[in-house]
Design a protein around this motif. Sequence first.
Motif, mmCIF file in Angstrom:
data_model
loop_
_atom_site.group_PDB
_atom_site.id
_atom_site.type_symbol
_atom_site.label_atom_id
_atom_site.label_comp_id
_atom_site.label_asym_id
_atom_site.label_seq_id
_atom_site.Cartn_x
_atom_site.Cartn_y
_atom_site.Cartn_z
ATOM 1 N N GLY A 1 0.434 -1.332 -0.421
ATOM 2 C CA GLY A 1 0.070 -0.014 0.137
ATOM 3 C C GLY A 1 0.497 1.062 -0.087
ATOM 4 N N THR A 2 2.339 1.234 0.433
ATOM 5 C CA THR A 2 2.854 2.404 1.174
ATOM 6 C C THR A 2 3.559 2.692 -0.945
ATOM 7 O OG1 THR A 2 3.615 1.751 2.470
ATOM 8 C CG2 THR A 2 4.783 3.723 1.638
ATOM 9 N N TRP A 3 3.836 1.552 -1.701
ATOM 10 C CA TRP A 3 4.499 2.239 -2.853
ATOM 11 C C TRP A 3 2.467 2.326 -3.723
ATOM 12 C CZ3 TRP A 3 8.927 2.774 -5.238
ATOM 13 C CH2 TRP A 3 8.724 1.982 -6.582
ATOM 14 N N GLU A 4 1.772 1.929 -3.566
ATOM 15 C CA GLU A 4 1.195 2.011 -4.427
ATOM 16 C C GLU A 4 0.182 3.582 -4.508
ATOM 17 O OE1 GLU A 4 -2.761 -0.524 -4.863
ATOM 18 O OE2 GLU A 4 -3.713 0.951 -3.226
ATOM 19 N N ALA A 5 0.716 3.576 -3.312
ATOM 20 C CA ALA A 5 -0.243 5.195 -2.527
ATOM 21 C C ALA A 5 0.985 6.353 -3.612
ATOM 22 C CB ALA A 5 -0.138 5.889 -1.242
ATOM 23 N N LEU A 6 2.265 6.266 -4.044
ATOM 24 C CA LEU A 6 3.038 6.755 -4.727
ATOM 25 C C LEU A 6 2.519 6.700 -6.636
ATOM 26 C CD1 LEU A 6 5.727 8.626 -4.649
ATOM 27 C CD2 LEU A 6 7.209 6.664 -4.826
ATOM 28 N N VAL A 7 2.689 5.282 -6.361
ATOM 29 C CA VAL A 7 2.513 5.139 -7.981
ATOM 30 C C VAL A 7 1.048 5.432 -8.454
ATOM 31 C CG1 VAL A 7 2.560 3.180 -9.390
ATOM 32 C CG2 VAL A 7 4.606 3.263 -7.862
ATOM 33 N N HIS A 8 0.351 5.137 -7.701
ATOM 34 C CA HIS A 8 -0.945 6.219 -8.236
ATOM 35 C C HIS A 8 -1.602 7.565 -7.658
ATOM 36 C CE1 HIS A 8 -1.823 2.032 -10.070
ATOM 37 N NE2 HIS A 8 -1.592 1.876 -8.438
ATOM 38 N N ALA B 1 -1.826 -11.413 11.513
ATOM 39 C CA ALA B 1 -1.256 -10.755 10.802
ATOM 40 C C ALA B 1 -1.700 -9.159 10.603
ATOM 41 C CB ALA B 1 -1.632 -11.392 8.781
ATOM 42 N N VAL B 2 -0.538 -8.658 9.908
ATOM 43 C CA VAL B 2 -1.279 -6.419 9.484
ATOM 44 C C VAL B 2 -2.038 -6.957 7.891
ATOM 45 C CG1 VAL B 2 -0.463 -4.442 8.970
ATOM 46 C CG2 VAL B 2 0.395 -5.773 10.941
ATOM 47 N N ALA B 3 -3.145 -6.014 8.041
ATOM 48 C CA ALA B 3 -3.684 -6.786 6.088
ATOM 49 C C ALA B 3 -3.412 -5.328 6.046
ATOM 50 C CB ALA B 3 -5.338 -5.706 6.646
ATOM 51 N N ASP B 4 -2.612 -5.616 4.430
ATOM 52 C CA ASP B 4 -1.867 -5.014 3.283
ATOM 53 C C ASP B 4 -2.686 -4.160 3.358
ATOM 54 O OD1 ASP B 4 -1.118 -3.834 0.764
ATOM 55 O OD2 ASP B 4 0.727 -5.124 0.817
ATOM 56 N N THR B 5 -2.665 -3.094 2.405
ATOM 57 C CA THR B 5 -3.368 -1.398 2.091
ATOM 58 C C THR B 5 -3.628 -1.353 1.415
ATOM 59 O OG1 THR B 5 -1.717 0.137 2.630
ATOM 60 C CG2 THR B 5 -3.686 -0.449 4.865
ATOM 61 N N ALA B 6 -3.019 -2.058 0.185
ATOM 62 C CA ALA B 6 -3.066 -2.053 -1.425
ATOM 63 C C ALA B 6 -4.151 -2.196 -1.974
ATOM 64 C CB ALA B 6 -2.109 -2.728 -2.136
ATOM 65 N N GLN B 7 -4.669 -1.596 -3.221
ATOM 66 C CA GLN B 7 -5.953 -1.658 -3.683
ATOM 67 C C GLN B 7 -5.653 -2.688 -5.180
ATOM 68 O OE1 GLN B 7 -8.576 1.118 -2.781
ATOM 69 N NE2 GLN B 7 -9.121 0.974 -0.929
ATOM 70 N N ARG B 8 -5.013 -1.720 -6.078
ATOM 71 C CA ARG B 8 -4.586 -2.188 -7.096
ATOM 72 C C ARG B 8 -3.698 -3.210 -6.932
ATOM 73 N NH1 ARG B 8 -5.709 4.429 -9.659
ATOM 74 N NH2 ARG B 8 -7.640 4.562 -8.528
#
Length: 326
Positions: A147-154, A212-219
């Motif tokens: 989710g951290t990477w996705e926030a930047l990429v998108h 487990a901690v849920a990944d926040t990535a959606q895409r």
Amino acid sequence: MPHRRNALTPEALAMVDAIARTGSFAAAAREMGKVPSALTYSVRQLEDALDVLLFDRSSRQAQLTPAGTELLVEGRRLLQEMDAVANRVRRVAGGWETELSISLDDIVSPTTMFELIETFSGLCTGDGEAGSGGGTRLRLRNDVLAGTWEALVHGQADLAIGVAGDFANPGGIQLEPLGHVDFVFCVAPHHPLAGAPDPLTPDCLLQHRAVAVADTAQRLTPVTVNLLPGQDVLTVPSLRLKLEALLRGLGCGYLPEPLVRPHLDAGHLVAKRGPRGDRPVALHYAWRGDRSGLGLGRALRWWLDQLAKPKTREALLHRQAGRLPG
């Protein structure tokens, strides 16, 4: 019938994306604040303009056709590029950004982050008047794993701190090492695994619930770490809630050593040797732009200057309380 080029608006691409993510026209309509009939009409207009069928309506869920899948992939790329262009124009024109969005992985020390924000807020404008980061508003996001990477990429973040993993770089994104963090496999003293012999075997772990901690990535494809097929899992939204679950004996799992050290020293948790050992995890910070910093806004450059300091990077990963090292 609208021209094909006129039909491919950002709103239309976002609509296709919402339907694909939510799995139904009704769910997408709720997310976008529309009535289902209006959304259905908009999809039909888009299909008429492109002269293709985007969704297979024979099933109960909204299933993309091959043409719809292609539009989804290319549409997401176009939306990403639009966001990137808008951000660059804003930076070039204004010097100080109107807003700077920072995606923080859950592993980053909130104490250190807020101390940096205090310093940033005390910056002066170019004419010497006191200002809040030159007038730049900060927006913080809390993300996990991909989710951290996705926030930047998108385009949802200008700066990502705590990027883990080897993700495909779409181009134009720079990464720098943030540091390494040791992870410790731990359980509560009253948990059955506390007395089990080390190292713990996969067969042994399968008999106990993991937290487990849920990944926040959606895409992007969510990342799953250290879970065994068929293992019972309690999923929580943050590392600190995972810590709480482990303290209560609700499961087992890995946590960052700086976060659990006080609880290990106090005997509230017991460190065990998990199947993967205690290998450190490499983390990075990332932003969109060239390494020279040309074309970057002044606020982003300030944050990159702070992250270039070894003491700042150390504090962001290894300190949970106290003052930032001088």
